[in-house]
Design a protein around this motif. Structure first.
Motif, PDB file in Angstrom:
ATOM      1  N   TYR A  11       0.917  -1.300   0.166  1.00 35.38           N
ATOM      2  CA  TYR A  11      -0.072  -0.031  -0.125  1.00 35.38           C
ATOM      3  C   TYR A  11       0.781   1.401  -0.092  1.00 35.38           C
ATOM      4  N   ASN A  12       2.265   1.255  -0.069  1.00 35.62           N
ATOM      5  CA  ASN A  12       3.067   2.142  -0.311  1.00 35.62           C
ATOM      6  C   ASN A  12       3.030   3.263   1.012  1.00 35.62           C
ATOM      7  N   GLN A  13       2.929   2.466   2.117  1.00 42.28           N
ATOM      8  CA  GLN A  13       2.823   3.367   3.309  1.00 42.28           C
ATOM      9  C   GLN A  13       4.081   3.828   3.906  1.00 42.28           C
ATOM     10  N   THR A  14       4.062   4.902   4.782  1.00 46.42           N
ATOM     11  CA  THR A  14       5.110   5.104   5.574  1.00 46.42           C
ATOM     12  C   THR A  14       4.976   4.777   6.806  1.00 46.42           C
ATOM     13  N   LEU A  15       5.797   4.208   7.469  1.00 45.71           N
ATOM     14  CA  LEU A  15       5.640   3.435   9.063  1.00 45.71           C
ATOM     15  C   LEU A  15       6.415   4.169   9.983  1.00 45.71           C
ATOM     16  N   ASP A  16       6.007   4.151  11.147  1.00 48.08           N
ATOM     17  CA  ASP A  16       6.794   4.263  12.285  1.00 48.08           C
ATOM     18  C   ASP A  16       7.169   3.132  13.053  1.00 48.08           C
ATOM     19  N   ILE A  17       8.622   2.483  13.402  1.00 46.77           N
ATOM     20  CA  ILE A  17       8.534   1.657  13.701  1.00 46.77           C
ATOM     21  C   ILE A  17       9.347   1.776  15.129  1.00 46.77           C
ATOM     22  N   MET A  18       9.509   0.982  15.923  1.00 47.34           N
ATOM     23  CA  MET A  18      10.556   0.734  17.236  1.00 47.34           C
ATOM     24  C   MET A  18      11.332  -0.272  16.922  1.00 47.34           C
ATOM     25  N   TYR A  19      12.616  -0.057  16.947  1.00 42.48           N
ATOM     26  CA  TYR A  19      13.610  -0.816  16.594  1.00 42.48           C
ATOM     27  C   TYR A  19      14.630  -1.043  17.483  1.00 42.48           C
ATOM     28  N   LEU A  20      15.058  -2.454  17.437  1.00 43.94           N
ATOM     29  CA  LEU A  20      16.113  -2.661  18.569  1.00 43.94           C
ATOM     30  C   LEU A  20      17.450  -2.948  17.704  1.00 43.94           C
ATOM     31  N   SER A  21      18.611  -2.213  18.041  1.00 43.81           N
ATOM     32  CA  SER A  21      19.823  -2.159  17.300  1.00 43.81           C
ATOM     33  C   SER A  21      20.448  -3.197  17.901  1.00 43.81           C
ATOM     34  N   LYS A  22      21.765  -3.454  17.084  1.00 44.76           N
ATOM     35  CA  LYS A  22      22.659  -4.417  17.417  1.00 44.76           C
ATOM     36  C   LYS A  22      23.232  -4.202  19.111  1.00 44.76           C
ATOM     37  N   THR A  23      23.264  -3.035  19.264  1.00 46.48           N
ATOM     38  CA  THR A  23      23.746  -2.777  20.688  1.00 46.48           C
ATOM     39  C   THR A  23      22.753  -2.671  21.779  1.00 46.48           C
ATOM     40  N   ALA A  25      20.047  -1.075  21.924  1.00 47.32           N
ATOM     41  CA  ALA A  25      19.186   0.371  22.049  1.00 47.32           C
ATOM     42  C   ALA A  25      18.061   0.470  21.166  1.00 47.32           C
ATOM     43  N   ILE A  26      16.957   0.929  21.653  1.00 43.73           N
ATOM     44  CA  ILE A  26      15.644   0.906  21.152  1.00 43.73           C
ATOM     45  C   ILE A  26      15.574   2.378  20.767  1.00 43.73           C
ATOM     46  N   SER A  27      15.116   2.533  19.290  1.00 47.60           N
ATOM     47  CA  SER A  27      14.694   3.774  18.893  1.00 47.60           C
ATOM     48  C   SER A  27      13.629   3.796  17.872  1.00 47.60           C
ATOM     49  N   LYS A  28      13.075   4.915  17.848  1.00 49.11           N
ATOM     50  CA  LYS A  28      11.775   4.958  17.193  1.00 49.11           C
ATOM     51  C   LYS A  28      12.257   5.710  16.017  1.00 49.11           C
ATOM     52  N   ARG A  29      11.787   5.089  14.862  1.00 45.25           N
ATOM     53  CA  ARG A  29      12.152   5.745  13.400  1.00 45.25           C
ATOM     54  C   ARG A  29      10.959   5.735  12.528  1.00 45.25           C
ATOM     55  N   ARG A  30      11.014   6.564  11.697  1.00 49.74           N
ATOM     56  CA  ARG A  30       9.902   6.634  10.597  1.00 49.74           C
ATOM     57  C   ARG A  30      10.666   6.396   9.123  1.00 49.74           C
ATOM     58  N   ILE A  31      10.004   5.471   8.664  1.00 50.11           N
ATOM     59  CA  ILE A  31      10.608   4.679   7.164  1.00 50.11           C
ATOM     60  C   ILE A  31       9.681   4.772   6.182  1.00 50.11           C
ATOM     61  N   LYS A  32      10.251   4.539   5.031  1.00 47.17           N
ATOM     62  CA  LYS A  32       9.626   4.345   3.572  1.00 47.17           C
ATOM     63  C   LYS A  32      10.161   3.250   3.065  1.00 47.17           C
ATOM     64  N   LEU A  33       9.312   2.169   2.858  1.00 49.60           N
ATOM     65  CA  LEU A  33      10.034   0.934   2.370  1.00 49.60           C
ATOM     66  C   LEU A  33      10.612   0.878   0.956  1.00 49.60           C
ATOM     67  N   ILE A  34      11.653   0.415   0.699  1.00 51.74           N
ATOM     68  CA  ILE A  34      12.314   0.254  -0.792  1.00 51.74           C
ATOM     69  C   ILE A  34      12.111  -1.217  -1.024  1.00 51.74           C
ATOM     70  N   LYS A  35      12.546  -1.927  -0.440  1.00 51.93           N
ATOM     71  CA  LYS A  35      12.714  -3.375  -0.780  1.00 51.93           C
ATOM     72  C   LYS A  35      12.783  -4.389   0.645  1.00 51.93           C
ATOM     73  N   ILE A  36      12.082  -5.618   0.341  1.00 51.86           N
ATOM     74  CA  ILE A  36      12.165  -6.713   1.191  1.00 51.86           C
ATOM     75  C   ILE A  36      13.119  -7.858   0.776  1.00 51.86           C
ATOM     76  N   ALA A  37      14.127  -8.038   1.408  1.00 52.23           N
ATOM     77  CA  ALA A  37      14.905  -9.140   1.021  1.00 52.23           C
ATOM     78  C   ALA A  37      15.337 -10.066   2.105  1.00 52.23           C
ATOM     79  N   GLY A  38      14.677 -11.353   2.002  1.00 53.85           N
ATOM     80  CA  GLY A  38      14.733 -12.399   3.022  1.00 53.85           C
ATOM     81  C   GLY A  38      14.461 -11.878   4.451  1.00 53.85           C
ATOM     82  N   ASN A  39      15.235 -11.802   5.324  1.00 54.52           N
ATOM     83  CA  ASN A  39      14.905 -11.204   6.682  1.00 54.52           C
ATOM     84  C   ASN A  39      15.367  -9.815   6.937  1.00 54.52           C
TER      85      ASN A  39
END
Length: 74
Positions: A11-23, A25-39
């Motif tokens: 649906y070409n939506q912009t998303l707000d996500i909560m993301y857990l980094s490698k370290t 740390a939890i961050s809130k991000r606003r993203i526009k999806l480009i491509k899904i590849a595997g995981n």
């Protein structure tokens, strides 16, 4: 989570996500999806102003971004 992300891309939506980094740390991000590849998801991150790769398993929450609308009264 992957199904929700695939639906948002369809649906070409912009998303707000909560993301857990490698370290762990939890961050809130606003993203526009480009491509899904595997995981992983490639997306433009409005928070970092750059293209980023996110691990789907590290996305803790995802929801459509609410667009702010400015109203000018004459």
């Amino acid at each position: 989570m992957k199904e929700q992300i695939m639906k948002a891309m369809q649906y070409n939506q912009t998303l707000d996500i909560m993301y857990l980094s490698k370290t762990h740390a939890i961050s809130k991000r606003r993203i526009k999806l480009i491509k899904i590849a595997g995981n992983t998801v490639q997306a433009y991150c409005f928070t970092r102003h750059a293209k980023r790769t996110f691990i789907i398993d590290n996305i803790l929450a995802a929801y459509p971004a609410i667009q702010r609308v400015s109203v000018v009264h004459a």
